[in-house]
Design an enzyme around this catalytic site. Structure first.
Site, PDB file in Angstrom:
ATOM      1  CB  ILE A  88      -0.906   0.038   1.254  1.00 44.32           C
ATOM      2  CG1 ILE A  88      -1.703  -1.256   1.375  1.00 44.32           C
ATOM      3  CG2 ILE A  88      -1.822   1.246   1.218  1.00 44.32           C
ATOM      4  CD1 ILE A  88      -2.353  -1.445   2.731  1.00 44.32           C
ATOM      5  CB  CYS A  89       1.567   3.889  -2.341  1.00 45.07           C
ATOM      6  SG  CYS A  89       2.497   5.416  -2.457  1.00 45.07           S
ATOM      7  CG  LEU A  90      -2.232   5.685   3.392  1.00 42.78           C
ATOM      8  CD1 LEU A  90      -2.960   6.710   2.537  1.00 42.78           C
ATOM      9  CD2 LEU A  90      -3.241   4.762   4.060  1.00 42.78           C
TER      10      LEU A  90
END
Ligand SMILES: [Zn+2]
Ligand SMILES: [Zn+2]
Lengths: 195, 214
Positions: A88-90
């Site tokens: 996840i890119c967060l």
């Protein structure tokens, strides 16, 4: 050392609130609280609606001073989530983490990410390209993935194709039509009959 | 390679940083970043040999973990910036200055605050106990907030930023000034294990990334 007292509190708070938030967090095993499984419902009004998404959670020793490591185990088609690994890119799971965030608020942020993709900061370049250049196809694929991987109760895609094949449609055509219809077997049948 | 000069300049840098405490926090981070880069970079004999076009001098950084006596050498170009940003820039707010942490007033928890909790450990404040108050008025247990601020100097609740150490500011501006020079795309990481008998850092001593895993 993970602050397990805090994790315990978080789990209690999360289960108290489950009706309202739909967010579930449970330990992976009885052995440790450092490995958990989170579950989020796909947001209503998105291609993820109706799906239930599982997220693998690993707490680093320094938790809550370092962010929890989170990764989708349910396959999902989204610009900021790797379609391969589920990474996840967060930002709040990286440099923008704060110890005032919790597993629940972090999962709520992941859920919000499902509602509001940020294709300019992609994790999956292929998906991001599709999102920007061909939004309709993106929605179709995302919905198809939700139907196929995030809905355990409904028929899997293999079964749906099989059903259409049994009705006399060629397999390749059945599959591609089903895909275009976002996994909706009735819509696919309609298209196949009219086409 | 000119390892002697490398080491003396590194030790200069090391002695300039008088707070060993901070160093010990940074080192595992640096080694972690080095491990990642090493894993991602194919191991080549000598990248310069096969590439005559390469003319820019290579950036080279030597890192030491004083406790486990491990040494890492990072060589490379433009990606070094992003690698090093992980120490303060990209990796969130840098630590708050010691002075600003010490300056936080202790406040007494009164009846009115009853039931409120420390957002870091999620424990309720004890009535008649004390808490530390940040300039933004958010309160935490002293131990909880100090541990956070030595990692990242921002309020966990509202992200109010605390002053950072002078040298952090200097380091940042130096990094910015140096950006133009770094055009080389390659990063190379070597890790050496310091021999207790003598500091031998020749390439023969190079060991694989296993050494870096702590
Ligand atoms: Zn606390
Ligand atoms: Zn604040």
């Amino acid at each position: 050392m993970v602050d397990f007292a805090r994790v315990q509190k978080e789990l209690q708070e999360c289960s108290r609130d489950i009706e309202r938030s739909g967010i579930k967090v449970i330990p992976k095993s009885e052995a440790t609280l450092a490995r958990l499984i989170g579950t989020i419902p796909g947001p209503v009004g998105t291609p993820y609606e109706g799906g239930t998404f599982q997220i693998d959670i690993a707490l680093p020793d320094a938790y809550p001073f370092e962010p929890p490591k989170m990764q989708f185990t349910t396959k999902v088609w989204h610009p900021n989530i790797s379609s391969q690994s589920g990474a996840i890119c967060l930002d709040i799971l990286k440099d923008q983490w704060s110890p005032a965030l919790t597993l629940k608020t972090a999962l709520l942020s992941v859920q919000a990410l499902l509602s509001a993709p940020q294709p300019d900061d992609p994790q999956d370049a292929v998906v991001a390209q599709q999102y920007l250049k061909d939004y309709q196809t993106f929605v179709g694929t995302a919905r198809y993935w939700t139907e196929t991987f995030a809905k355990k109760s409904s028929l899997g895609i293999v079964e749906k194709v099989q059903k259409l094949v049994e009705m006399g449609f060629p397999e390749a055509q059945a599959r591609s039509t089903l895909e275009a219809a976002g996994g909706d077997e009735n819509l696919a049948l309609e298209k196949l009959c009219s086409g | 390679m000119d390892s002697e000069a490398e080491f003396s300049s590194f030790f200069d840098w090391l002695t300039r940083r008088d707070r060993a405490r901070e160093l010990s926090v940074l080192m595992p981070l640096i080694l972690g970043a080095a491990a990642a880069a090493s894993a991602a970079t194919p191991d080549t004999e000598d990248p310069d040999a096969g590439n005559p076009e390469r003319r820019t001098p290579r950036e080279r950084i030597v890192l030491i973990d004083p406790f486990s006596q491990r040494v890492a050498v990072i060589e490379g170009g433009s990606d070094l910036d992003s690698l090093l940003q992980g120490l303060g820039g990209k990796d969130g707010q840098p630590p708050a200055s010691k002075a600003s942490i010490d300056a936080m007033p202790s406040v007494e928890i009164g009846e009115a605050d009853g039931g409120s909790e420390c957002a870091i450990c999620l424990e309720q404040f004890e009535v008649d106990g004390v808490a530390k108050e940040m300039p933004c008025n958010h309160r935490f247990h002293g131990g909880c907030i100090e541990q956070w601020l030595t990692l990242h100097g921002s309020c966990p609740v509202c992200r109010f930023t605390m002053p950072v150490e002078e040298e952090e500011v200097v380091k940042k501006s130096e990094e910015r000034g140096g950006e133009g020079r770094r055009v080389d795309g390659e990063i190379r990481v070597r890790v050496f294990v310091h021999n207790r008998r003598r500091a031998s850092e020749g390439p023969d001593q190079a060991s694989d990334e296993d050494t870096m895993q702590s």
